[in-house]
Design an enzyme around this catalytic site. Structure first.
Site, mmCIF file in Angstrom:
data_model
loop_
_atom_site.group_PDB
_atom_site.id
_atom_site.type_symbol
_atom_site.label_atom_id
_atom_site.label_comp_id
_atom_site.label_asym_id
_atom_site.label_seq_id
_atom_site.Cartn_x
_atom_site.Cartn_y
_atom_site.Cartn_z
ATOM 1 N N LYS A 22 0.776 -1.185 0.220
ATOM 2 C CA LYS A 22 0.529 0.381 -0.173
ATOM 3 C C LYS A 22 0.220 0.861 -0.520
ATOM 4 C CE LYS A 22 -1.850 1.687 3.806
ATOM 5 N NZ LYS A 22 -1.778 3.111 3.970
ATOM 6 N N ASN A 23 1.991 1.318 1.036
ATOM 7 C CA ASN A 23 2.833 2.529 0.980
ATOM 8 C C ASN A 23 3.380 2.977 -0.436
ATOM 9 O OD1 ASN A 23 1.059 2.896 3.493
ATOM 10 N ND2 ASN A 23 2.481 2.517 4.792
ATOM 11 N N ARG A 93 -4.444 9.722 3.731
ATOM 12 C CA ARG A 93 -2.920 10.404 4.162
ATOM 13 C C ARG A 93 -2.582 10.738 2.544
ATOM 14 N NH1 ARG A 93 -1.946 13.201 7.711
ATOM 15 N NH2 ARG A 93 0.250 13.882 8.035
ATOM 16 N N CYS A 117 -5.203 8.037 8.362
ATOM 17 C CA CYS A 117 -5.570 7.411 10.303
ATOM 18 C C CYS A 117 -5.002 7.819 11.438
ATOM 19 C CB CYS A 117 -4.459 5.779 10.896
ATOM 20 S SG CYS A 117 -5.654 4.423 9.762
ATOM 21 N N ARG A 122 0.567 14.111 13.212
ATOM 22 C CA ARG A 122 0.926 14.430 12.299
ATOM 23 C C ARG A 122 0.942 15.193 10.859
ATOM 24 N NH1 ARG A 122 -2.054 8.864 9.612
ATOM 25 N NH2 ARG A 122 0.336 8.724 8.846
ATOM 26 N N PRO A 123 1.565 16.090 11.823
ATOM 27 C CA PRO A 123 2.070 17.549 10.967
ATOM 28 C C PRO A 123 2.471 17.699 9.677
ATOM 29 C CG PRO A 123 3.732 17.669 12.823
ATOM 30 C CD PRO A 123 2.519 16.473 13.158
ATOM 31 N N ILE A 124 3.008 17.324 8.330
ATOM 32 C CA ILE A 124 3.077 17.975 7.299
ATOM 33 C C ILE A 124 4.384 18.646 7.245
ATOM 34 C CG2 ILE A 124 1.269 16.743 6.406
ATOM 35 C CD1 ILE A 124 0.470 18.883 4.841
ATOM 36 N N ASP A 125 4.380 19.692 7.943
ATOM 37 C CA ASP A 125 6.109 20.919 8.381
ATOM 38 C C ASP A 125 6.995 20.383 7.663
ATOM 39 O OD1 ASP A 125 6.181 19.152 9.872
ATOM 40 O OD2 ASP A 125 7.317 20.705 11.749
ATOM 41 N N ASP A 309 3.918 -0.074 12.715
ATOM 42 C CA ASP A 309 2.117 -0.268 11.258
ATOM 43 C C ASP A 309 2.300 -1.718 11.896
ATOM 44 O OD1 ASP A 309 2.041 2.495 10.229
ATOM 45 O OD2 ASP A 309 2.849 1.548 8.775
ATOM 46 N N ARG A 401 -9.465 -0.481 4.080
ATOM 47 C CA ARG A 401 -8.113 1.133 3.294
ATOM 48 C C ARG A 401 -7.204 -0.187 2.644
ATOM 49 N NH1 ARG A 401 -7.499 5.707 6.909
ATOM 50 N NH2 ARG A 401 -6.292 6.418 5.040
HETATM 51 C C1 EPZ Z 1 3.730 6.244 6.371
HETATM 52 O O1 EPZ Z 1 2.759 8.128 7.292
HETATM 53 C C2 EPZ Z 1 3.197 5.892 6.324
HETATM 54 N N1 EPZ Z 1 1.657 6.323 5.454
HETATM 55 C C3 EPZ Z 1 2.673 5.241 7.867
HETATM 56 O O2 EPZ Z 1 1.308 4.062 7.415
HETATM 57 C C4 EPZ Z 1 3.384 4.936 8.659
HETATM 58 O O3 EPZ Z 1 2.854 4.676 9.883
HETATM 59 C C5 EPZ Z 1 4.042 5.414 9.066
HETATM 60 O O4 EPZ Z 1 4.954 6.581 7.303
HETATM 61 C C6 EPZ Z 1 5.585 5.403 9.337
HETATM 62 O O5 EPZ Z 1 6.068 4.610 9.212
HETATM 63 C C7 EPZ Z 1 1.403 6.037 4.286
HETATM 64 O O6 EPZ Z 1 2.296 5.662 3.701
HETATM 65 C C8 EPZ Z 1 0.631 6.740 3.132
HETATM 66 P P1 EPZ Z 1 6.233 9.706 8.673
HETATM 67 P P2 EPZ Z 1 3.668 9.365 7.106
HETATM 68 O O7 EPZ Z 1 6.110 10.962 7.981
HETATM 69 O O8 EPZ Z 1 4.792 9.314 5.980
HETATM 70 C C9 EPZ Z 1 6.523 13.693 12.187
HETATM 71 C C10 EPZ Z 1 -0.238 2.561 7.781
HETATM 72 O O9 EPZ Z 1 -1.160 2.536 8.838
HETATM 73 N N2 EPZ Z 1 6.615 14.274 11.115
HETATM 74 O O10 EPZ Z 1 7.180 9.143 8.259
HETATM 75 O O11 EPZ Z 1 3.007 10.286 7.879
HETATM 76 C C11 EPZ Z 1 5.141 12.743 12.440
HETATM 77 O O12 EPZ Z 1 4.296 12.665 13.050
HETATM 78 C C12 EPZ Z 1 -0.248 4.181 8.029
HETATM 79 O O13 EPZ Z 1 0.119 2.411 7.050
HETATM 80 C C13 EPZ Z 1 6.322 15.541 11.771
HETATM 81 O O14 EPZ Z 1 6.017 16.001 12.435
HETATM 82 O O15 EPZ Z 1 4.437 9.229 8.671
HETATM 83 C C14 EPZ Z 1 5.739 11.109 12.742
HETATM 84 O O16 EPZ Z 1 5.633 11.013 14.103
HETATM 85 C C15 EPZ Z 1 -0.570 4.766 9.197
HETATM 86 N N3 EPZ Z 1 5.994 16.417 10.247
HETATM 87 C C16 EPZ Z 1 7.046 10.990 12.479
HETATM 88 O O17 EPZ Z 1 7.666 12.604 11.771
HETATM 89 C C17 EPZ Z 1 6.418 16.390 9.255
HETATM 90 O O18 EPZ Z 1 6.516 16.813 8.481
HETATM 91 C C18 EPZ Z 1 7.256 10.283 11.620
HETATM 92 O O19 EPZ Z 1 6.104 10.872 10.376
HETATM 93 C C19 EPZ Z 1 6.298 14.756 8.962
HETATM 94 C C20 EPZ Z 1 6.111 13.377 9.968
#
Ligand code: EPZ
Length: 421
Positions: A22-23, A93, A117, A122-125, A309, A401
């Protein structure tokens, strides 16, 4: 509302084949926007998130055909719309990957903050900072993000955390930027590598994917290609845990064992037998258990650490371990919603901040429970499969999903699971 009815306490036995990741599939679908020609994506899982992204691509004007099961051909040339509606963006997402793709291809993107989820803030900064570093003017007005650039320029970018989403999004935009981009402290997950391989097959210049420094040299044009999506590491891990939880004997096929080393190691520490093999045609992992697991401690970490996950299904397994386990969730601050449901089934788990203390009990009992997010749903499936009696699992749209053909795959392993519409 659909629900699952599961009668548990039946050892899973037989073979199951893992679907496409998926991812990896979701960003790859978004990356097709960058190509000047059609792309053929194979081993695409038939899951709700993939269908939602195909809807987004179609609404933007792309022509998507599905010549056979698990294959989509995406022609991005007719795209005229550089905007993703709020209704569509908030469905999942991964809609945020349209930011990097549209910006890289057309110099403009408009998209609502993504859904996904509910497991923390989950910020996107990092994504937005990355686009700004590449020279885009990014504005977030009440949750609607616009990003615009006459020309993207390569940049040196450091991520505060090894974010999967930010690494991929920056990689997408940087493929069409002028000059060289370096992503430092990049995520190393298998799906990051798969997206990089897809982009390379389109003619992009990317080195270092799979390490924490990725270097990209932008190209003016990217062409079409054919790409099979890698197997889903998390789906594979879920079946491994389910096999162990039901004291079963399951061969899990179509996977890449190195992607699962953290989970294999933890299951072995629990006393479960995990055998990696290669038929010459494909890899497999066999999981065998005939006793309750031993308690182990888990700390979720970015790859190659234990994946967040799989924390939720693993907590379900540890609920019936001999002894006390500690589960520390380091990625997301609110990923313990499954605990309340497990406790309704007789588990003894207490959560304190980012740690769950699991006092193993002899068995769980069937109950009426709900999936609160996708992997909490996977935890409910594992718990219901091992519990004594019958469980009803509600809110299964979360599970849809991310898990292809769950009922058929589990039924073929001998489970008593019925989807009631
Ligand atoms: C991806 O989410 C996956 N989603 C998630 O899978 C997975 O849990 C996660 O990576 C970690 O492996 C998809 O691929 C669609 P991150 P993502 O950015 O990209 C912080 C599932 O069940 N962060 O690696 O959102 C964030 O809050 C899902 O399949 C910021 O602070 O995860 C977290 O603490 C759920 N600012 C950490 O980084 C940002 O701009 C890692 O998040 C981005 C992230």
């Amino acid at each position: 509302m659909s629900y699952y009815k599961v009668t548990g306490n039946i050892p899973l036995k037989g073979e199951v084949s893992v679907s496409g990741s998926k991812n990896a599939a979701l960003p790859i679908l978004c990356a097709t926007v960058l190509a000047g020609e059609p792309c053929r994506i194979e081993n695409l899982p038939d899951i709700e998130d993939v269908n939602s992204l195909i809807e987004i691509l179609t609404a933007m004007g792309a022509v998507v055909t599905k010549p056979q099961k698990g294959v989509a051909v995406i022609d991005p040339r007719p795209i005229k719309e550089y905007r993703v509606s709020t209704e569509m963006a908030t469905k999942l997402r991964a809609s945020y990957y349209m930011l990097g793709s549209l910006l890289g291809r057309y110099g403009y993107a408009e998209i609502a903050e993504p859904g996904g989820c509910s497991i923390g803030q989950r910020p996107i900064d990092y994504h937005l900072r990355g686009m700004r570093a590449l020279g885009a003017n990014v504005i977030d007005r009440g949750g609607i993000i616009t990003a615009e650039a006459k020309e993207l320029r390569g940049a040196d970018i450091y991520l505060d955390m090894a974010s999967v989403g930010a690494t991929i999004n920056i990689m997408l935009a940087a493929c069409r930027a002028k000059g060289k981009t370096t992503i430092n402290n990049a995520a190393r997950e298998p799906h990051v590598v798969d997206v990089a391989n897809f982009l390379i097959a389109m003619g992009a210049s990317i080195r270092g994917a799979g390490t924490d420094v990725i270097r990209i040299v932008g190209r003016e044009e990217l062409h079409g290609c054919t790409h099979p999506v890698i197997p889903d590491q998390i789906e594979a891990g879920t079946y491994m845990i389910a096999a162990a939880a039901t004291k079963g004997n399951v061969i899990i096929k179509n996977l890449i064992p190195t992607h699962l080393e953290a989970i294999s190691a933890k299951l072995m520490e629990c006393g479960v037998e995990v055998i990696e093999g290669d038929t010459g045609k494909e890899f497999f992992i066999q999981v065998k258990a005939d006793e309750r697991p031993r308690a182990v401690n888990i700390r979720t970490l970015p790859y190659p650490g234990f994946p967040t996950d799989l924390q939720q299904p693993m907590t379900a397994l540890l609920a019936v371990a001999y002894g006390n386990s500690f589960v520390q969730e380091n990625l997301f601050e609110d990923r313990f919603n499954h605990v309340r449901e497990l406790n309704r089934m007789g588990a003894k788990i207490t959560v304190n901040g980012r740690t769950a203390a699991v006092a193993g009990v002899e068995r769980l009992f069937g109950a009426e429970i709900q999936a609160t997010d996708l992997r909490a749903g996977a935890a409910m499936i594992v718990a219901a499969l091992m519990a004594q009696g019958t469980s009803i699992i509600r809110n299964i749209h979360f599970i849809d999903r991310g898990y292809e053909n769950l009922t058929d795959k589990l039924t073929a392993l001998g489970a008593m699971i019925e989807r009631v519409e």
